[in-house]
Scaffold this motif. Structure first.
Motif, PDB file in Angstrom:
ATOM      1  N   GLY A 129       0.831  -1.035   0.021  1.00  0.00           N
ATOM      2  CA  GLY A 129       0.138   0.096   0.090  1.00  0.00           C
ATOM      3  C   GLY A 129       1.028   1.389  -0.025  1.00  0.00           C
ATOM      4  O   GLY A 129       2.026   1.300   0.280  1.00  0.00           O
ATOM      5  N   ASP A 130       0.387   2.216  -0.204  1.00  0.00           N
ATOM      6  CA  ASP A 130       1.176   3.646  -0.455  1.00  0.00           C
ATOM      7  C   ASP A 130       1.181   4.421   0.832  1.00  0.00           C
ATOM      8  O   ASP A 130       2.437   5.065   1.105  1.00  0.00           O
ATOM      9  N   ASN A 131       0.383   3.908   1.912  1.00  0.00           N
ATOM     10  CA  ASN A 131       0.489   4.734   3.155  1.00  0.00           C
ATOM     11  C   ASN A 131       1.106   4.199   4.215  1.00  0.00           C
ATOM     12  O   ASN A 131       0.499   3.973   5.366  1.00  0.00           O
ATOM     13  N   ILE A 132       2.385   3.753   4.214  1.00  0.00           N
ATOM     14  CA  ILE A 132       2.825   2.721   5.135  1.00  0.00           C
ATOM     15  C   ILE A 132       3.988   3.605   5.986  1.00  0.00           C
ATOM     16  O   ILE A 132       4.606   2.899   7.010  1.00  0.00           O
ATOM     17  N   LEU A 133       4.246   4.908   5.627  1.00  0.00           N
ATOM     18  CA  LEU A 133       5.744   5.219   5.998  1.00  0.00           C
ATOM     19  C   LEU A 133       5.646   5.583   7.800  1.00  0.00           C
ATOM     20  O   LEU A 133       6.628   5.242   8.367  1.00  0.00           O
ATOM     21  N   ASN A 134       4.509   6.182   8.085  1.00  0.00           N
ATOM     22  CA  ASN A 134       4.462   6.622   9.421  1.00  0.00           C
ATOM     23  C   ASN A 134       4.453   5.117  10.416  1.00  0.00           C
ATOM     24  O   ASN A 134       5.044   5.299  11.289  1.00  0.00           O
ATOM     25  N   ASP A 135       3.817   4.107   9.815  1.00  0.00           N
ATOM     26  CA  ASP A 135       3.672   2.951  10.554  1.00  0.00           C
ATOM     27  C   ASP A 135       5.204   2.379  10.553  1.00  0.00           C
ATOM     28  O   ASP A 135       5.468   1.947  11.881  1.00  0.00           O
ATOM     29  N   TYR A 136       5.883   2.147   9.557  1.00  0.00           N
ATOM     30  CA  TYR A 136       7.266   1.730   9.873  1.00  0.00           C
ATOM     31  C   TYR A 136       8.088   2.694  10.864  1.00  0.00           C
ATOM     32  O   TYR A 136       8.898   2.127  11.458  1.00  0.00           O
ATOM     33  N   ASN A 194      -2.655   1.156 -10.605  1.00  0.00           N
ATOM     34  CA  ASN A 194      -3.014   2.434 -10.228  1.00  0.00           C
ATOM     35  C   ASN A 194      -3.165   2.701  -8.744  1.00  0.00           C
ATOM     36  O   ASN A 194      -3.518   1.814  -7.911  1.00  0.00           O
ATOM     37  N   LYS A 195      -2.994   3.805  -8.435  1.00  0.00           N
ATOM     38  CA  LYS A 195      -2.885   4.394  -6.801  1.00  0.00           C
ATOM     39  C   LYS A 195      -4.316   3.996  -6.069  1.00  0.00           C
ATOM     40  O   LYS A 195      -4.234   3.562  -5.041  1.00  0.00           O
ATOM     41  N   LYS A 196      -5.430   3.960  -6.670  1.00  0.00           N
ATOM     42  CA  LYS A 196      -6.756   3.388  -6.273  1.00  0.00           C
ATOM     43  C   LYS A 196      -6.745   2.185  -5.713  1.00  0.00           C
ATOM     44  O   LYS A 196      -7.762   2.087  -4.839  1.00  0.00           O
ATOM     45  N   TYR A 197      -5.879   1.460  -6.270  1.00  0.00           N
ATOM     46  CA  TYR A 197      -6.133  -0.098  -5.652  1.00  0.00           C
ATOM     47  C   TYR A 197      -5.005  -0.131  -4.545  1.00  0.00           C
ATOM     48  O   TYR A 197      -4.950  -1.275  -3.766  1.00  0.00           O
ATOM     49  N   LEU A 198      -4.353   0.742  -4.306  1.00  0.00           N
ATOM     50  CA  LEU A 198      -3.269   0.664  -3.325  1.00  0.00           C
ATOM     51  C   LEU A 198      -3.332   2.055  -2.267  1.00  0.00           C
ATOM     52  O   LEU A 198      -2.277   2.312  -1.716  1.00  0.00           O
ATOM     53  N   ASN A 199      -4.609   2.540  -1.974  1.00  0.00           N
ATOM     54  CA  ASN A 199      -4.754   3.802  -1.164  1.00  0.00           C
ATOM     55  C   ASN A 199      -5.078   3.032   0.404  1.00  0.00           C
ATOM     56  O   ASN A 199      -6.131   3.383   0.861  1.00  0.00           O
ATOM     57  N   HIS A 200      -4.056   2.286   0.896  1.00  0.00           N
ATOM     58  CA  HIS A 200      -4.197   1.916   2.152  1.00  0.00           C
ATOM     59  C   HIS A 200      -2.735   1.661   2.912  1.00  0.00           C
ATOM     60  O   HIS A 200      -1.526   2.090   2.339  1.00  0.00           O
ATOM     61  N   ASN A 201      -2.696   1.257   4.181  1.00  0.00           N
ATOM     62  CA  ASN A 201      -1.366   1.265   4.753  1.00  0.00           C
ATOM     63  C   ASN A 201      -1.148  -0.124   5.247  1.00  0.00           C
ATOM     64  O   ASN A 201      -0.711  -0.642   6.402  1.00  0.00           O
ATOM     65  N   ARG A 202      -1.449  -1.283   4.469  1.00  0.00           N
ATOM     66  CA  ARG A 202      -1.149  -2.563   4.539  1.00  0.00           C
ATOM     67  C   ARG A 202      -0.301  -2.869   3.612  1.00  0.00           C
ATOM     68  O   ARG A 202       0.071  -2.477   2.482  1.00  0.00           O
ATOM     69  N   GLN A 203       0.554  -4.244   3.839  1.00  0.00           N
ATOM     70  CA  GLN A 203       1.376  -4.623   3.018  1.00  0.00           C
ATOM     71  C   GLN A 203       1.287  -6.353   3.072  1.00  0.00           C
ATOM     72  O   GLN A 203       0.891  -6.831   4.113  1.00  0.00           O
ATOM     73  N   ILE A 204       1.475  -7.037   1.980  1.00  0.00           N
ATOM     74  CA  ILE A 204       1.602  -8.336   1.804  1.00  0.00           C
ATOM     75  C   ILE A 204       2.718  -8.845   1.417  1.00  0.00           C
ATOM     76  O   ILE A 204       3.409  -8.521   0.526  1.00  0.00           O
ATOM     77  N   PHE A 205       3.578  -9.958   2.276  1.00  0.00           N
ATOM     78  CA  PHE A 205       4.765 -10.419   2.067  1.00  0.00           C
ATOM     79  C   PHE A 205       4.443 -11.920   1.778  1.00  0.00           C
ATOM     80  O   PHE A 205       3.668 -12.398   2.788  1.00  0.00           O
ATOM     81  N   ILE A 206       4.855 -12.341   0.776  1.00  0.00           N
ATOM     82  CA  ILE A 206       4.704 -13.937   0.382  1.00  0.00           C
ATOM     83  C   ILE A 206       6.269 -14.664   0.382  1.00  0.00           C
ATOM     84  O   ILE A 206       6.924 -14.123  -0.453  1.00  0.00           O
ATOM     85  N   TYR A 207       6.519 -15.420   1.130  1.00  0.00           N
ATOM     86  CA  TYR A 207       8.059 -16.101   1.212  1.00  0.00           C
ATOM     87  C   TYR A 207       7.950 -17.302   1.920  1.00  0.00           C
ATOM     88  O   TYR A 207       7.207 -17.630   2.872  1.00  0.00           O
ATOM     89  N   ASN A 208       8.612 -18.330   1.298  1.00  0.00           N
ATOM     90  CA  ASN A 208       8.715 -19.604   1.822  1.00  0.00           C
ATOM     91  C   ASN A 208       7.604 -20.356   2.259  1.00  0.00           C
ATOM     92  O   ASN A 208       7.389 -20.822   3.513  1.00  0.00           O
ATOM     93  N   ASN A 209       6.668 -20.062   1.448  1.00  0.00           N
ATOM     94  CA  ASN A 209       5.208 -20.804   1.498  1.00  0.00           C
ATOM     95  C   ASN A 209       4.443 -20.467   2.831  1.00  0.00           C
ATOM     96  O   ASN A 209       3.843 -21.051   3.462  1.00  0.00           O
ATOM     97  N   ARG A 210       4.582 -18.639   2.928  1.00  0.00           N
ATOM     98  CA  ARG A 210       3.914 -18.158   4.226  1.00  0.00           C
ATOM     99  C   ARG A 210       3.473 -16.633   3.530  1.00  0.00           C
ATOM    100  O   ARG A 210       4.271 -16.546   2.763  1.00  0.00           O
ATOM    101  N   VAL A 211       2.442 -16.423   4.121  1.00  0.00           N
ATOM    102  CA  VAL A 211       1.873 -15.207   3.599  1.00  0.00           C
ATOM    103  C   VAL A 211       2.012 -14.300   4.941  1.00  0.00           C
ATOM    104  O   VAL A 211       1.117 -14.859   6.104  1.00  0.00           O
ATOM    105  N   TYR A 212       2.348 -13.110   5.046  1.00  0.00           N
ATOM    106  CA  TYR A 212       2.570 -12.228   5.952  1.00  0.00           C
ATOM    107  C   TYR A 212       1.623 -11.190   5.716  1.00  0.00           C
ATOM    108  O   TYR A 212       2.095 -10.209   4.847  1.00  0.00           O
ATOM    109  N   PHE A 213       0.707 -10.430   6.667  1.00  0.00           N
ATOM    110  CA  PHE A 213       0.120  -9.313   6.481  1.00  0.00           C
ATOM    111  C   PHE A 213       0.582  -8.357   7.567  1.00  0.00           C
ATOM    112  O   PHE A 213       0.323  -8.638   8.837  1.00  0.00           O
TER     113      PHE A 213
END
Length: 263
Positions: A129-136, A194-213
């Motif tokens: 998502g686009d709005n992740i900076l402050n959370d990090y 397009n930004k309209k699909y990522l106008n949120h502060n969430r990320q999804i990571f997929i690695y080693n047969n795991r999904v991390y929200f």
């Protein structure tokens, strides 16, 4: 024979228990063979089995291949009275559901980041998502983010990212030149939407047969290991990739850096 009777819930072989008990101090097959008295060819075979079970990983340091315990595994009381090995996973009192883990403590969130940046034969896939900076800023901090970026490169992980085209501009301005240098140079395949699909502060990571929200405003990371759910998210990720344009992130960031330095 039941697991309860053997007190060996992971059904480790004798060689696996010996290597796990010694791998924190001895990292090469030669050292492990010397300390455990297990023949070196058997050490290699056993390490490969442990790697398949996602307990250890190897990395080349200078000219030597070294083996390390994965970041999500803690070995305590290595040799009990019965000579067994006890493995304690990352603490997680809030997730009784099979196939789902929730990490809320900062130390456990850091362990997840270490796990995701550990060497693996799989690619790291990220939908951001686009709005992740402050959370990090509040949940992780700039130093840990830079450390994570450097580990990604050191581990030779290929990253596939789905994001907006201009997310890198905001991150470069927000985190500065040292962050930008740590981010550049990785093997990356970036697709933009397009930004309209990522106008949120969430990320999804997929690695080693795991999904991390990543929900760092809480802060929390939700880990899904259910194989069918993982396959579902991987399929969605691949679908988005197939229908979105490529973006040369490294060239773009280098050009921006050069322009800033020439001012």
């Amino acid at each position: 024979m039941s697991r309860k009777v053997t007190k060996n819930p992971y059904l480790f072989s004798a060689n696996e228990r010996l290597l796990l008990a010694n791998i924190q101090k001895h990292n090469t097959p030669l050292e492990l063979s010397a300390v455990t008295k297990i023949p070196r060819p058997t050490v290699y075979i056993t390490l490969e089995k442990l790697e398949i079970r996602n307990l250890v990983h190897s990395t080349k340091i200078l000219k030597k291949r070294k083996w390390f315990l994965n970041a999500n595994i803690e070995l305590n009381d290595l040799i009990g009275k019965d000579g067994g090995t006890t493995i304690h996973p990352v603490s997680n009192p809030t997730s009784p559901t099979p196939g789902v883990q929730i990490y809320t403590d900062k130390k456990d969130i850091f362990k997840v980041l270490d796990r995701i940046s550990a060497p693996s034969k799989t690619r790291l896939q990220i939908l951001s998502g686009d709005n992740i900076l402050n959370d990090y800023d509040t949940a992780v901090g700039k130093n840990k983010i830079i450390e994570f970026n450097e580990k990604i490169k050191a581990s030779n992980i290929i990253v596939e990212a789905i994001c907006t085209r201009f997310v890198f501009d905001t991150q470069m301005v927000h985190f500065g030149e040292d962050w930008t240098e740590s981010y550049m140079g990785r093997s990356t395949e970036v697709h933009t939407i397009n930004k309209k699909y990522l106008n949120h502060n969430r990320q999804i990571f997929i690695y080693n047969n795991r999904v991390y929200f990543f929900m760092l405003d809480r802060p929390a990371i939700l880990e899904v290991s259910d194989s069918n759910l993982v396959k579902a998210f991987m399929s969605i990720f691949e679908f988005i990739k197939d229908y979105s344009p490529n973006f040369d992130m490294n060239s773009y960031m280098k050009e921006k850096m050069d322009k800033n330095k020439s001012k």
